[in-house]
Design a protein around this motif. Structure first.
Motif, short mmCIF file in Angstrom:
data_model
loop_
_atom_site.label_atom_id
_atom_site.label_comp_id
_atom_site.label_asym_id
_atom_site.label_seq_id
_atom_site.Cartn_x
_atom_site.Cartn_y
_atom_site.Cartn_z
N PRO A 10 -4.11 3.60 0.16
CA PRO A 10 -3.42 4.87 -0.05
C PRO A 10 -2.05 4.78 -0.75
O PRO A 10 -1.39 5.80 -0.89
CB PRO A 10 -3.25 5.42 1.37
CG PRO A 10 -3.17 4.20 2.22
CD PRO A 10 -4.08 3.18 1.56
N PHE A 11 -1.65 3.60 -1.18
CA PHE A 11 -0.35 3.44 -1.83
C PHE A 11 -0.52 2.74 -3.16
O PHE A 11 -1.56 2.17 -3.45
CB PHE A 11 0.60 2.61 -0.95
CG PHE A 11 0.85 3.20 0.39
CD1 PHE A 11 1.62 4.34 0.53
CD2 PHE A 11 0.32 2.63 1.52
CE1 PHE A 11 1.86 4.90 1.77
CE2 PHE A 11 0.54 3.17 2.77
CZ PHE A 11 1.31 4.31 2.90
N SER A 12 0.56 2.74 -3.94
CA SER A 12 0.58 1.98 -5.18
C SER A 12 0.75 0.51 -4.82
O SER A 12 1.80 0.11 -4.32
CB SER A 12 1.72 2.43 -6.08
OG SER A 12 1.51 3.76 -6.47
N SER A 26 -4.13 -1.03 -7.25
CA SER A 26 -4.91 -0.04 -6.52
C SER A 26 -5.22 1.17 -7.40
O SER A 26 -4.54 1.43 -8.40
CB SER A 26 -4.15 0.42 -5.27
OG SER A 26 -2.99 1.13 -5.64
N LYS A 27 -6.21 1.92 -6.97
CA LYS A 27 -6.57 3.16 -7.66
C LYS A 27 -5.38 4.12 -7.64
O LYS A 27 -5.11 4.81 -8.62
CB LYS A 27 -7.79 3.78 -7.00
CG LYS A 27 -8.33 4.99 -7.69
CD LYS A 27 -9.60 5.48 -7.02
CE LYS A 27 -10.17 6.70 -7.72
NZ LYS A 27 -11.41 7.16 -7.07
N GLN A 28 -4.67 4.15 -6.52
CA GLN A 28 -3.48 5.01 -6.40
C GLN A 28 -2.43 4.63 -7.44
O GLN A 28 -1.79 5.49 -8.03
CB GLN A 28 -2.91 4.92 -4.98
CG GLN A 28 -1.69 5.77 -4.74
CD GLN A 28 -1.98 7.27 -4.80
OE1 GLN A 28 -3.11 7.70 -4.60
NE2 GLN A 28 -0.98 8.05 -5.08
N SER A 31 -3.18 6.11 -10.72
CA SER A 31 -2.95 7.55 -10.82
C SER A 31 -1.47 7.87 -11.05
O SER A 31 -1.14 8.96 -11.47
CB SER A 31 -3.46 8.27 -9.57
OG SER A 31 -2.62 8.02 -8.47
N ILE A 32 -0.59 6.91 -10.80
CA ILE A 32 0.85 7.13 -10.94
C ILE A 32 1.44 6.44 -12.18
O ILE A 32 2.34 6.97 -12.82
CB ILE A 32 1.59 6.64 -9.67
CG1 ILE A 32 1.15 7.48 -8.48
CG2 ILE A 32 3.11 6.70 -9.85
CD1 ILE A 32 1.68 6.99 -7.15
#
Length: 114
Positions: A10-12, A26-28, A31-32
């Motif tokens: 759930p985090f970068s 990570s996927k997160q 997204s950022i």
């Protein structure tokens, strides 16, 4: 951390080597950030000396935390709290945007007041 877990983290998160090259993220994080090959490519120019010292601190046995301005997907910069923990020459780096962290604390406080 296994690569298949990176989709749900759930985090970068970045797994880096001792030179700052990104080995996995990570996927997160995707997204950022526009994920570069080298983590220093998303660090604000004024924070690069601090980031370089932070990212080359793999002799420490304890996690280290610092604040960094990082370039996000829209090419602006945001403030992040970054913590790194080294496993031999592999760094496990988590970066959480300060603004979103503050908003989460406010939501929790508001819920407790109701």
């Amino acid at each position: 951390m296994k690569d298949n877990m990176l989709e749900f983290f759930p985090f970068s998160y970045f797994r880096i080597n001792s030179k700052g090259s990104i080995l996995a993220s990570s996927k997160q994080a995707h997204s950022i950030f526009n994920i570069p090959l080298d983590l220093l490519n998303i660090v604000h120019i004024n924070d690069k000396p601090k980031a370089l010292e932070f990212l080359t601190s793999f002799a420490h046995n304890e996690p280290l935390t610092t604040n960094l301005r990082l370039k996000i997907i829209d090419s602006s910069f945001a403030d992040f709290i970054c913590t790194i923990n080294w496993e031999q020459s592999i760094g496990h780096l988590v970066c959480i945007e300060k603004k979103s962290l503050i908003n989460k604390v406010i939501k929790v406080k508001n819920k407790s007041l109701q």
